[in-house]
Design a protein around this motif. Structure first.
Motif, PDB file in Angstrom:
ATOM      1  N   ASP A   1       0.968  -1.259   0.006  1.00  0.00           N
ATOM      2  CA  ASP A   1       0.120   0.026  -0.064  1.00  0.00           C
ATOM      3  C   ASP A   1       0.873   1.248  -0.144  1.00  0.00           C
ATOM      4  O   ASP A   1       0.346   2.422  -0.150  1.00  0.00           O
ATOM      5  N   GLY A   2       2.188   0.949   0.206  1.00  0.00           N
ATOM      6  CA  GLY A   2       3.048   2.015   0.075  1.00  0.00           C
ATOM      7  C   GLY A   2       2.979   2.913   1.345  1.00  0.00           C
ATOM      8  O   GLY A   2       2.387   2.765   2.494  1.00  0.00           O
ATOM      9  N   ASP A   3       4.177   3.755   1.577  1.00  0.00           N
ATOM     10  CA  ASP A   3       4.363   4.898   2.673  1.00  0.00           C
ATOM     11  C   ASP A   3       4.571   6.361   2.203  1.00  0.00           C
ATOM     12  O   ASP A   3       5.461   6.539   1.282  1.00  0.00           O
ATOM     13  N   ASP A   4       3.504   7.273   2.566  1.00  0.00           N
ATOM     14  CA  ASP A   4       3.704   8.556   2.233  1.00  0.00           C
ATOM     15  C   ASP A   4       5.006   9.358   2.192  1.00  0.00           C
ATOM     16  O   ASP A   4       5.389  10.116   1.483  1.00  0.00           O
ATOM     17  N   ARG A   5       5.860   8.609   3.015  1.00  0.00           N
ATOM     18  CA  ARG A   5       7.386   9.279   3.381  1.00  0.00           C
ATOM     19  C   ARG A   5       8.071   8.848   2.000  1.00  0.00           C
ATOM     20  O   ARG A   5       9.268   9.495   1.647  1.00  0.00           O
ATOM     21  N   PHE A   6       7.841   7.676   1.322  1.00  0.00           N
ATOM     22  CA  PHE A   6       8.835   7.175   0.291  1.00  0.00           C
ATOM     23  C   PHE A   6       8.214   6.762  -0.862  1.00  0.00           C
ATOM     24  O   PHE A   6       6.802   6.665  -0.907  1.00  0.00           O
ATOM     25  N   ARG A   7       8.736   6.929  -2.056  1.00  0.00           N
ATOM     26  CA  ARG A   7       8.058   6.535  -3.251  1.00  0.00           C
ATOM     27  C   ARG A   7       9.283   5.536  -4.043  1.00  0.00           C
ATOM     28  O   ARG A   7      10.544   5.615  -3.788  1.00  0.00           O
ATOM     29  N   PHE A   8       8.794   4.930  -4.844  1.00  0.00           N
ATOM     30  CA  PHE A   8       9.269   3.618  -5.281  1.00  0.00           C
ATOM     31  C   PHE A   8       9.108   3.390  -6.761  1.00  0.00           C
ATOM     32  O   PHE A   8       7.737   3.547  -7.296  1.00  0.00           O
ATOM     33  N   VAL A   9      10.043   2.855  -7.606  1.00  0.00           N
ATOM     34  CA  VAL A   9       9.816   2.051  -8.788  1.00  0.00           C
ATOM     35  C   VAL A   9      10.278   0.637  -8.647  1.00  0.00           C
ATOM     36  O   VAL A   9      10.883   0.427  -7.842  1.00  0.00           O
ATOM     37  N   ASP A  10       9.584  -0.211  -9.597  1.00  0.00           N
ATOM     38  CA  ASP A  10      10.142  -1.718  -9.416  1.00  0.00           C
ATOM     39  C   ASP A  10      11.391  -1.913  -9.896  1.00  0.00           C
ATOM     40  O   ASP A  10      12.075  -2.921  -9.324  1.00  0.00           O
ATOM     41  N   ALA A  11      11.817  -1.324 -10.865  1.00  0.00           N
ATOM     42  CA  ALA A  11      13.145  -1.465 -11.337  1.00  0.00           C
ATOM     43  C   ALA A  11      14.000  -0.137 -11.816  1.00  0.00           C
ATOM     44  O   ALA A  11      13.183   0.774 -11.994  1.00  0.00           O
ATOM     45  N   PRO A  12      15.212  -0.191 -11.644  1.00  0.00           N
ATOM     46  CA  PRO A  12      15.925   0.955 -11.968  1.00  0.00           C
ATOM     47  C   PRO A  12      15.558   1.522 -13.417  1.00  0.00           C
ATOM     48  O   PRO A  12      15.578   2.867 -13.299  1.00  0.00           O
ATOM     49  N   GLU A  13      15.332   0.671 -14.452  1.00  0.00           N
ATOM     50  CA  GLU A  13      15.174   1.288 -15.595  1.00  0.00           C
ATOM     51  C   GLU A  13      13.543   2.089 -15.628  1.00  0.00           C
ATOM     52  O   GLU A  13      13.721   3.005 -16.380  1.00  0.00           O
ATOM     53  N   ASP A  14      12.950   1.768 -14.691  1.00  0.00           N
ATOM     54  CA  ASP A  14      11.626   2.436 -14.702  1.00  0.00           C
ATOM     55  C   ASP A  14      11.805   3.903 -13.971  1.00  0.00           C
ATOM     56  O   ASP A  14      10.843   4.696 -14.522  1.00  0.00           O
ATOM     57  N   LEU A  15      12.899   4.257 -13.544  1.00  0.00           N
ATOM     58  CA  LEU A  15      13.051   5.640 -13.029  1.00  0.00           C
ATOM     59  C   LEU A  15      13.232   6.756 -14.079  1.00  0.00           C
ATOM     60  O   LEU A  15      12.665   7.845 -14.120  1.00  0.00           O
ATOM     61  N   TRP A  16      13.837   6.281 -15.228  1.00  0.00           N
ATOM     62  CA  TRP A  16      13.720   7.044 -16.587  1.00  0.00           C
ATOM     63  C   TRP A  16      12.278   7.545 -17.124  1.00  0.00           C
ATOM     64  O   TRP A  16      12.091   8.464 -17.869  1.00  0.00           O
ATOM     65  N   ASP A  17      11.330   6.595 -16.720  1.00  0.00           N
ATOM     66  CA  ASP A  17      10.010   6.885 -17.182  1.00  0.00           C
ATOM     67  C   ASP A  17       9.202   7.916 -16.031  1.00  0.00           C
ATOM     68  O   ASP A  17       8.137   8.329 -16.646  1.00  0.00           O
ATOM     69  N   VAL A  18       9.685   8.210 -15.109  1.00  0.00           N
ATOM     70  CA  VAL A  18       9.232   8.847 -14.104  1.00  0.00           C
ATOM     71  C   VAL A  18       9.557  10.497 -14.426  1.00  0.00           C
ATOM     72  O   VAL A  18      10.696  10.912 -14.290  1.00  0.00           O
ATOM     73  N   GLU A  19       8.570  11.397 -14.994  1.00  0.00           N
ATOM     74  CA  GLU A  19       8.991  12.901 -15.415  1.00  0.00           C
ATOM     75  C   GLU A  19       7.865  13.655 -14.765  1.00  0.00           C
ATOM     76  O   GLU A  19       6.857  13.322 -14.574  1.00  0.00           O
ATOM     77  N   GLN A  20       8.573  14.884 -14.420  1.00  0.00           N
ATOM     78  CA  GLN A  20       7.637  15.873 -13.891  1.00  0.00           C
ATOM     79  C   GLN A  20       8.210  17.289 -14.478  1.00  0.00           C
ATOM     80  O   GLN A  20       9.326  17.470 -14.555  1.00  0.00           O
TER      81      GLN A  20
END
Length: 407
Positions: free
Chosen positions: A183-202
C-alpha cells in the motif's frame, strides 16, 4: 559561479540529439547503489530523530514561552512547572502584572521603563536557552556522518524497490517497512526496477513573473520566471531573472559592459547604485556526474547546429549540486520569448587539433508551457524601466544597500 563558454563553431556532434529510450547504464548502477546505501542511512536517521525528539519538544516549549511573553498573555503557556526558566517566566508575569497595575494607579513612566527592561531580560533568557539548544542539536547532527549523508542523498528521492529489498536482510529500517508494504508509505516513493526511473517525469509550467517587492522576511525578490523538470532523481530548475550588482562592487570596465549590454538589448535601467543584466540561471540536482560527462549545455534544438543553438555551457565538476548564472544573450532571450523550447544536455567533450567532439550522455527537455507569455511579460517590465524604479523605491540611494535575491 563561473561559466565556461565553448568555441561553438568547432563543436561537432556525430549524432544529433534524439529521444532517449533507455537511461545511461551508469545511472542505473548509481541508483541501485543509492537504494542500497539509503537503507541503513535512513535507519540511522530514524534513530537520530528519536534521540532528538525530546530536544524538539523542548524547543517547542521555549517558543511557546517566547510567544506568551511577546503578547503578555500567560495563558498562552500555562501551566508552568517549577524548573528554573518556567518559574522565572511565571514570576515575570506576576511582577509585570503588579507593575502594570501600579502604572494605572500612579501614571509614573519609570514603571513602564521597568516593565520594558523586565520583558527584555526574560526574552533574552529564553533566547539564550533556544540558542544553546540549537547548538546542541547541530553538534549532535554534525557528529553523525551517516545521518548527514541521509539528509543529502536520501531525501525526496525515488527508490528502486527491488534494490531496497536486497539490502533489507537483517536490517530494521523505515525504508524496508515501506518497500514491503504494497500500500506504500507517504514518506517514500518507489519504482520496481531501476530502468523505470527514466519513465518518471515531472514538469512545472513557467511561473508568472511578479514585480520586484519586499518579502515578509525583509528580503527583496520577484521579477523572475522559472520552470522545473525532473526525470527520475535528476532535477533542473531554469530561471530567467535580473542579475543585479552594486556599482561599487565591480570594476569600471565591468560597469561599462553592463550598461552597454542593456543598450544593445534596448532595456532601460537607470539606477545610480546598481547595474543589471538579464540572466539565465540553472540549479541542477545531481549527486555526481552520471556517466563521466564533462559539461552541461543549455541549448535550443537538437544540437545539429551547435553554433546557432547552444546558449552556454557549464562544467560538470566532481559532484554535488551544479549551480550557475550568466547574462543571457539577446538572441536567446528573443527565442525564449518566442516560445522556442530549450533543453539541458549532459555531454562529454574531447578536443583535438581542429575541433571539439561532443558525445551526448542524456538530455532534459524543458516544457515550453507558459514560457513565451512569462518571458515577454518580464522583458516588458524591464524595457520601460519599471524594474529600476521599483528597486530604487525599495532601496533608496541614501540607504545602505545589498543586492536583492537572485542577483
Amino acid at each position: 559561479m563561473n561559466i565556461v563558454r565553448l568555441l561553438i563553431p568547432t563543436l561537432v556532434f556525430p549524432l544529433a540529439l534524439v529521444a532517449q529510450e533507455a537511461p545511461p547504464a551508469e545511472l542505473i548502477a548509481d541508483e541501485v547503489q543509492r537504494s542500497h546505501t539509503c537503507v541503513p542511512a535512513l535507519a540511522t536517521l530514524d534513530a537520530l530523530e528519536a534521540d532528538l525528539e525530546p530536544l524538539g519538544a523542548r524547543a517547542e516549549r521555549l517558543q511557546a514561552l517566547a510567544r506568551a511573553v511577546t503578547v503578555e498573555d500567560p495563558d498562552r503557556a500555562a501551566p508552568f512547572d517549577d524548573s528554573g526558566l518556567e518559574r522565572a517566566v511565571r514570576e515575570w508575569f506576576e511582577d509585570d502584572a503588579a507593575l502594570a497595575q501600579r502604572y494605572l494607579e500612579e501614571g509614573d513612566e519609570a514603571l513602564q521603563e521597568e516593565r520594558a527592561e523586565g520583558r527584555r531580560q526574560i526574552q533574552l533568557r529564553i533566547t539564550e536557552e533556544l540558542e544553546a539548544l540549537s547548538a546542541s542539536v547541530q553538534e549532535r547532527i554534525g557528529q553523525d556522518e551517516e545521518a548527514q549523508m541521509a539528509f543529502r542523498e536520501c531525501d525526496d528521492v525515488i527508490f528502486v524497490r527491488s534494490a531496497v529489498l536486497e539490502a533489507c536482510d537483517g536490517v530494521d529500517s523505515p525504508l524496508c517497512d515501506a518497500a514491503r508494504d504494497s500500500d506504500g508509505d507517504d514518506r517514500f516513493r518507489f519504482v520496481d526496477a531501476p530502468e523505470d526511473l527514466w519513465d518518471v517525469e515531472q514538469m512545472r509550467p513557467w511561473t508568472s513573473p511578479s514585480r520586484l517587492g519586499r518579502m515578509q522576511d525583509g528580503s527583496i525578490a520577484g521579477s523572475r520566471t522559472s520552470t522545473l523538470v525532473r526525470r527520475g532523481n535528476l532535477s533542473l530548475i531554469l530561471t530567467v531573472e535580473p542579475m543585479i550588482r552594486e556599482r561599487e562592487s565591480i570594476s569600471a570596465e565591468e560597469e561599462a559592459e553592463f550598461d552597454a549590454n542593456l543598450d544593445s538589448l534596448g532595456l532601460l535601467f537607470d539606477n545610480p547604485e546598481f547595474v543589471m543584466a538579464p540572466a539565465l540561471s540553472i540549479f541542477f540536482d545531481v549527486a555526481e556526474p552520471v556517466a563521466g560527462e564533462t559539461d552541461y549545455l543549455l541549448h535550443f534544438g537538437d544540437l545539429s547546429d551547435p553554433e546557432n543553438q547552444i546558449i552556454w555551457s557549464i562544467p560538470a565538476g566532481e559532484g554535488g549540486v551544479v549551480q550557475a548564472s550568466a547574462p543571457a544573450p539577446g538572441w536567446a532571450l528573443g527565442r525564449l520569448a518566442g516560445g522556442e523550447p530549450v533543453s539541458f544536455t549532459a555531454v562529454t567533450l574531447a578536443e583535438n587539433e581542429e575541433e571539439v567532439d561532443g558525445e551526448i550522455i542524456f538530455s532534459l527537455g524543458v516544457t515550453p508551457v507558459g514560457q513565451a507569455s512569462a518571458v515577454q511579460e518580464l522583458l516588458a517590465y524591464w524595457e520601460d524601466g519599471q524594474l529600476a524604479r521599483d528597486l530604487e523605491s525599495l532601496i533608496p540611494a541614501e540607504e545602505p544597500s545589498s543586492p536583492p535575491d537572485g542577483s
